[in-house]
Design an enzyme around this catalytic site. Structure first.
Site, PDB file in Angstrom:
ATOM      1  NE  ARG A   2      83.381  74.719  26.502  1.00  0.00           N
ATOM      2  CZ  ARG A   2      82.404  74.877  27.376  1.00  0.00           C
ATOM      3  NH1 ARG A   2      81.701  75.990  27.396  1.00  0.00           N
ATOM      4  NH2 ARG A   2      82.109  73.906  28.223  1.00  0.00           N
ATOM      5  CE  LYS A  24      89.087  68.355  34.493  1.00  0.00           C
ATOM      6  NZ  LYS A  24      87.707  68.867  34.437  1.00  0.00           N
TER       7      LYS A  24
END
Ligand code: BES
Ligand code: MN
Ligand code: ZN
Length: 511
Positions: free
Chosen positions: A359, A285
């Site tokens: 996920r 990020k």
């Protein structure tokens, strides 16, 4: 935690540091809310006029403090409730919750306050109690007060939360009032437990230390706790958890926390995303997107807190919590974009963005939870930035494989005081996750990114099991100024929704 009492004293005779009254916006200026009569009397019936002279209008969240006359307590605090309800209507319950929370926040650093807010029925007693106890929260574990020898957790008195809340007007001998207060205490304690976990920095909250906290709570509240460590995960074929966790020196854990009740007819499974820090991994990020990523275990914190709450409340339903814990870090061992993982259910996933890690850990936990064939599964996750763009910072998205279950959860969330909104799972998104090398990719079309994540998760839910997914990326962590009962930092989002779902299930209200 802040103590709660139902007091039989009048506002005039209560020994406290302050008495709280409610002020609303009426058609012709400010009006006092029910519960304030004794305080108004001490001001010769002029309390509204005095407050208006001080500039108070009754606007939501407005705080006005004034020295008291004719009360044992030295201070009156008026909290704004916003528009007054129509003459034949009661105050909305979340209005009371937020006002009580606001007042409690404004009283940080004081010892005891009497709350002379509406408390005619058990529902308003519950709302005021919940709001006050959630508002009276402060995360002080890392304040040193500048004293190196005293060390951490030695906050100065000013930053300590309000220590005692006395509800005036509630009836301590009324069974419904007592039950409402006890439920509020358990609920707020567990919301605050989730907040503490979320606020704890990632150098102290690792998958291992989170699992240890679950084990400790298990002993305290009679829960069965099982922890799969990295060896067990590897052996068991948990490719999602192992893949995400392999780049970190803090290895992953899958924790099962089970509450059972002898008379339970239903079993709920709650699955929480527990990324103790999300750096993004090799798909790192950028600065500006990683400062709050200690919050990426908010789903697991909510699930854990909700299971403990079910135990504290002795609900007649079985609730199993699954905490999918890992730290997503870049390193020489980290999974790379392009790697293929074999998940716990045998499907293969090509990881094209290591920042879509939630996920992957949830997939394994959903499959594992499905093996026990619960009556329903709800997963909770700070899953996508796309959901924040869609619904903002205060509302979570609800997706499900069952329209009625999604609608029930939405209604339950609203009643619990947690803004939520139903979201679709368009089936055409599935093929955008087709991979040239594996069964599917962990990313797909960018448009509708929050929905796509739901479609991905669905692949890992056992056939025929009712399932819902709560994407709490927006409301889990609050960065701007506190409001109502919501502090800065971890909010405990979805704990109250999960607990109310468990209560409704225990009562047989859900299919
Ligand atoms: N933990 C983040 C999502 C998030 C964003 C939570 C903002 C809280 C606030 C998640 O793991 C993530 O990085 N998602 C990516 C997915 C993308 C790479 C497909 C995102 O939303 O950008
Ligand atoms: Mn991520
Ligand atoms: Zn994440």
């Amino acid at each position: 935690m802040t103590a709660l009492t139902l007091s039989t004293s009048s506002a005039a005779t209560l020994r406290a540091d302050a008495v709280v009254v409610g002020l609303a916006k009426g058609a012709k200026g400010a009006v006092l809310a029910p519960g304030a009569q004794a305080v108004d009397k001490a001001f010769d019936g002029k309390l509204t006029a005095v407050l208006e002279t001080l500039g108070a209008s009754g606007a939501e969240g407005e705080i006005t403090k004034l020295p008291a006359t004719g009360l044992k307590a030295p201070v009156v605090l008026a909290v704004g409730l916003g528009e007054a309800p129509a003459a034949d209507e009661d105050y909305d319950l979340d209005t009371l919750r937020r006002a009580a929370g606001c007042a409690a926040r404004a009283l940080g650093g004081t010892k005891k306050a009497g709350f002379a807010l509406p408390a005619e029925d058990a529902e308003s007693v519950a709302a005021v109690a919940e709001g006050a106890l959630m508002g009276a929260y402060a995360f002080t574990a890392y304040r040193s007060n500048g004293d190196a020898k005293a060390g951490r957790g030695k906050a100065d008195a000013k930053s300590a939360p309000l220590a005692e809340v006395a509800l005036l007007g509630a009836k301590p001998r009324d069974k419904a009032h007592k039950a409402a207060a006890e439920r509020a205490e358990a609920l707020a304690a567990e919301v605050n437990r989730a907040r503490d976990l979320i606020n704890t920095p990632s150098n102290d909250l690792t998958p291992k230390s989170f699992a240890a906290q679950a084990q400790a709570a298990g002993k305290e509240f009679g829960l069965k706790v099982e922890v799969l460590d990295e060896k067990a995960l590897k052996k068991g074929g948990y490719g999602g958890l192992m893949g995400v966790g392999q780049g970190s020196d803090n290895p992953p854990r899958l924790v099962r926390v089970a509450y059972t009740h002898p008379k339970a007819e239903k079993t709920l499974a709650f699955v929480g995303k527990g990324i103790t820090y999300d750096s993004g991994g090799i798909s790192l990020k950028p600065a500006g997107h990683n400062e709050t990523m200690k919050c990426d275990m908010s789903g697991a914190a909510a699930v854990f807190a909700a299971v403990v709450a079910a135990a504290r409340l002795g609900l007649a339903v079985n609730v199993t919590g699954w905490l999918a814990l890992a730290e997503n870090m870049p390193s020489g061992n980290a999974m790379r974009p392009g790697d293929v993982l074999t998940m716990y259910n045998g499907k293969t996933v090509e990881v094209l963005n290591t920042d879509a890690e939630g996920r992957l850990v949830l997939a394994d936990a959903l499959t594992r939870a499905s093996e026990e064939r619960p009556d329903a599964i709800v997963d909770v996750a700070t899953l996508t930035g796309a959901m924040v763009l869609a619904l903002g910072n205060r509302t979570f998205g609800i997706m499900a494989n069952d329209d009625a279950f999604r609608a029930s959860l939405h209604e339950i969330a609203e009643e619990a005081g947690e803004p939520a909104w139903p979201m679709p799972m368009p089936s055409e998104l599935r093929r955008t996750m087709d991979s040239p090398v594996a069964d599917l990719k962990n990313i797909g079309e960018r448009a509708g990114g929050g929905l796509l994540a739901g479609v991905f998760l669905q692949e890992f839910v056992g056939e025929g099991i009712t399932w819902a997914h709560l994407d709490i990326a927006g409301p889990a962590f609050h960065e701007s100024a506190p409001f109502g009962y919501t502090p800065k930092g971890g909010t405990g989002s979805s704990v109250r929704t999960l607990v109310l779902l468990a209560e409704r299930t225990a009562a047989g209200d859900l299919g």
